[in-house]
Design a protein around this motif. Structure first.
Motif, PDB file in Angstrom:
ATOM      1  N   LEU A 309       0.840  -1.190   0.000  1.00  0.00           N
ATOM      2  CA  LEU A 309       0.000   0.000   0.000  1.00  0.00           C
ATOM      3  C   LEU A 309       0.882   1.249   0.000  1.00  0.00           C
ATOM      4  CD1 LEU A 309      -2.610  -1.010   2.735  1.00  0.00           C
ATOM      5  CD2 LEU A 309      -2.584  -1.590   0.306  1.00  0.00           C
ATOM      6  N   LEU A 312      -0.952   6.580   1.054  1.00  0.00           N
ATOM      7  CA  LEU A 312      -2.045   6.574   2.029  1.00  0.00           C
ATOM      8  C   LEU A 312      -2.292   7.986   2.543  1.00  0.00           C
ATOM      9  CD1 LEU A 312      -0.333   3.732   2.349  1.00  0.00           C
ATOM     10  CD2 LEU A 312      -1.995   3.320   4.136  1.00  0.00           C
ATOM     11  N   CYS A 327      -8.411  -0.294   4.125  1.00  0.00           N
ATOM     12  CA  CYS A 327      -7.409  -1.362   4.275  1.00  0.00           C
ATOM     13  C   CYS A 327      -8.083  -2.732   4.330  1.00  0.00           C
ATOM     14  CB  CYS A 327      -6.573  -1.132   5.529  1.00  0.00           C
ATOM     15  SG  CYS A 327      -5.452   0.288   5.434  1.00  0.00           S
ATOM     16  N   VAL A 357      -3.955   2.156  10.232  1.00  0.00           N
ATOM     17  CA  VAL A 357      -3.690   0.992   9.390  1.00  0.00           C
ATOM     18  C   VAL A 357      -3.687  -0.283  10.239  1.00  0.00           C
ATOM     19  CG1 VAL A 357      -2.024  -0.105   7.840  1.00  0.00           C
ATOM     20  CG2 VAL A 357      -2.357   2.372   7.758  1.00  0.00           C
TER      21      VAL A 357
END
Length: 401
Positions: A309, A312, A327, A357
């Motif tokens: 990822l 963000l 997520c 996260v």
């Protein structure tokens, strides 16, 4: 992915080191000549050692695949002796990134340094770094940086004590294992896939001030390894938001997903048979009673892939909830992709997104060290000595991972 160098196990006298160093020749990678030898050498180099558990990188196919997604890249090989034995390799690329406040600078990223275990203490690693730095300077790079685990003393000592690098930024690697069951995503949230042009526009607007923001973000977003850029927003805003206007919703979270499965795979080693059996037991129990949605431990003891990822970002009072839900959405994507056993994100230690996260603490690590070096002796500004950042956000290029 960090540079890893195993500690040496025997000493060399100065005369022996000097004599051996003369026998080392650095050349540019030639697929026909070097590919098989490099794959064999890298299979002997254990990477990512952390305590009694080793996380190793298993390169798939072409050894240059890790850097081919950079427009400017090179791979150097060290040959030893008259027979040209391959004893070392290093990869590097040059790109333009944000330094501070949308001021861009050309930097080199060094990665994938390996030295044959039987040919260490010959100065091979230093020689490879020096040759790569010279090539990067010729391509206009003003700085060079590397990433390594803060516990990897051999790697840190090589770069900080022998090659003139300085410890610069510390990041956190967050890892969420992929379970056999789906994660619930709130029905009050809409997850929207953004077209590349809109994602590029939003990143340039929202993250341009972050350190290491790549100038070629559009190239990354259009890469075949990019699985998409996704935004989560409350459904009540969905009918009111028109992306063509360029107006950003007051509450949202966004990120992009990079598929590393096509580049390399990881594998966990050094775990006892009992621990592996217990982990297998959690998977068996989860499959027998899926309604309980137990957090089973994925099979990371065989080669597996991960989703990375990046980019963000969240805003608004519901930002954390929206990011966490996003997520979970990506987790479900990974769950449907056979062989993908984890979702990984790397963030600055003070990035506010970090708290949103989801991850497993025992599977994550808090200190991924970035070291940097100024390649030009003179200049009006020194990014290293400034020791200041206009933002806690560090943009981690997925091509670096």
């Amino acid at each position: 992915m960090s540079l890893k160098i195993a500690a040496e196990s025997w000493p060399k006298t100065p005369s022996e080191t000097a004599e051996d160093n003369k026998s080392v020749v650095v050349k540019e990678y030639d697929e026909e000549r070097h590919k098989v030898a490099i794959e064999k050498m890298e299979s002997l180099c254990e990477v990512g050692q952390r305590g009694k558990t080793s996380l190793i990188t298993d390169l798939m196919g072409d050894p240059i695949c890790r850097i081919r997604h950079f427009p400017i890249h090179i791979m150097l090989v060290a040959e030893y002796g008259e027979e040209g034995e391959v004893v070392g390799v290093i990869r590097g690329c040059v790109k333009t990134v944000a330094r501070l406040s949308s001021v861009y600078v050309k930097v080199a990223y060094l990665l994938g340094l390996r030295v044959c275990p039987t040919r260490r203490r010959l100065g091979i690693g230093t020689k490879l770094v020096e040759h790569l730095e010279e090539w990067c300077k010729q391509k206009g790079a003003k700085y060079a940086y590397i990433a390594t685990d803060c516990t990897n003393e051999a790697s840190i000592n090589l770069f900080t004590k022998k090659c003139g690098y300085s410890k610069f930024r510390t990041l956190t690697m967050l890892v969420q294992p992929v379970h056999a069951h789906y994660k619930p995503v709130s029905s009050s949230i809409a997850v929207v896939r953004l077209p590349p042009w809109l994602a590029r526009s939003m990143y340039n607007k929202l993250l341009a001030n972050s350190e290491f923001h790549p100038q070629d973000i559009g190239l990354i977003l259009s890469n075949k390894l990019n699985l998409g850029t996704f935004m989560s927003i409350p459904k009540r805003y969905l009918s009111k938001w028109d992306p063509k206007t360029g107006i950003i919703p007051p509450n949202f979270a966004m990120l992009s997903v990079w598929n590393t499965k096509e580049v390399f795979k990881l594998q966990v080693k050094g775990i006892s048979p009992l621990a592996q059996a217990l982990c297998a037991g959690t998977r068996l129990l989860d499959s027998c009673v899926p309604c309980l949605k137990l957090p089973s431990f994925p099979d990371v003891f065989k080669p597996f892939g991960v989703y990375f990822l990046y980019g963000l970002h969240m805003e608004g009072k519901n930002g954390r909830f929206l990011m966490r839900s996003l997520c979970e959405f990506v987790h479900n994507m990974a769950r449907d992709d056979a062989g993908c056993e984890a979702v990984v994100a790397e963030l600055g230690q003070w990035d506010p997104v970090r708290e949103a996260v989801p991850h497993w603490n025992k599977f994550s690590w808090a200190e991924d060290m970035w070291c940097i070096k100024k390649l030009e002796k003179y200049g009006p500004f020194d990014w290293i000595t400034s020791r200041s950042s206009s933002t806690p956000v560090i943009f981690v290029d997925p091509r670096d991972f």
